[in-house]
Design an enzyme around this catalytic site. Structure first.
Site, PDB file in Angstrom:
ATOM      1  N   CYS A  22      74.450  31.977 -25.532  1.00  0.00           N
ATOM      2  CA  CYS A  22      75.053  32.521 -24.313  1.00  0.00           C
ATOM      3  C   CYS A  22      75.912  31.482 -23.601  1.00  0.00           C
ATOM      4  CB  CYS A  22      73.972  33.071 -23.397  1.00  0.00           C
ATOM      5  SG  CYS A  22      73.171  34.533 -24.091  1.00  0.00           S
TER       6      CYS A  22
ATOM      7  N   CYS B  50      70.832  30.481 -22.995  1.00  0.00           N
ATOM      8  CA  CYS B  50      70.513  29.806 -24.255  1.00  0.00           C
ATOM      9  C   CYS B  50      71.797  29.215 -24.840  1.00  0.00           C
ATOM     10  CB  CYS B  50      69.883  30.799 -25.230  1.00  0.00           C
ATOM     11  SG  CYS B  50      71.039  32.034 -25.864  1.00  0.00           S
TER      12      CYS B  50
ATOM     13  N   HIS C 175      71.520  39.753 -25.654  1.00  0.00           N
ATOM     14  CA  HIS C 175      71.088  39.042 -24.455  1.00  0.00           C
ATOM     15  C   HIS C 175      71.848  39.574 -23.250  1.00  0.00           C
ATOM     16  CE1 HIS C 175      69.422  35.169 -26.501  1.00  0.00           C
ATOM     17  NE2 HIS C 175      69.172  36.252 -27.232  1.00  0.00           N
TER      18      HIS C 175
ATOM     19  N   GLU D 259      73.384  38.102 -20.851  1.00  0.00           N
ATOM     20  CA  GLU D 259      74.671  37.465 -20.597  1.00  0.00           C
ATOM     21  C   GLU D 259      75.764  38.014 -21.503  1.00  0.00           C
ATOM     22  OE1 GLU D 259      71.644  33.965 -20.338  1.00  0.00           O
ATOM     23  OE2 GLU D 259      71.751  35.945 -21.282  1.00  0.00           O
TER      24      GLU D 259
END
Length: 151
Positions: A86, A83, A53, A55
């Site tokens: 993260c 999410c 991801h 992040e």
């Protein structure tokens, strides 16, 4: 004074790079003292990794650059609500402020599905600002998924 709209542009630029690579267009940019330290975008498809991801990639890059896992003077800008995974990494990295654009209706860990930053018993508190450049980011996300459904 910090210009969150201006700083969000770095995350939007990363999201556009993801879009152009066929990745879900989420971008992240980490600033310390209003200086861009690291920026990344989703690479789940490229890396065949559920954890790639924007992040997480951005936090990892920033930790390498700063030379510490504690990013306690950082501001993280993300085009979409982090999410659960993260949000947990943001807490672990001791990032004090997250600024994001659009809510994440399926996996949002800040406001939509869970409020991980608001758990009072955690040893680190994360402030957040939502809906920065939301309309622009939403339009980009909708265009991406429309093209994906066509293709």
């Amino acid at each position: 004074m910090i210009d969150h709209n201006l700083n969000m542009q770095a995350a939007i630029n990363e999201a556009m790079a993801a879009y152009n690579e066929g990745e879900v267009p989420v971008g992240a940019a980490l600033f310390i003292a209003d200086r861009l330290i690291a920026a990344e975008h989703n690479r789940k498809e490229q890396l065949n990794s559920a954890t790639a991801h924007a992040e997480l990639l951005c936090i990892n890059k920033a930790c390498e650059i700063v030379g510490d896992w504690r990013l306690n003077e950082a501001m993280l800008y993300v085009t979409a609500e982090p999410c659960f995974m993260c949000a947990g990494a943001i807490i672990q990295a001791r990032i004090p402020l997250v600024v994001f654009g659009v809510p994440e209706p399926k996996f949002g860990g800040v406001l939509t599905k869970a409020q991980l930053f608001d758990i009072p018993t955690l040893n680190h508190h994360v402030d957040y600002i939502a809906a920065v450049r939301e309309d622009e980011i939403r339009a980009m996300m909708q265009a991406f998924f429309k093209e994906l459904r066509k293709g």
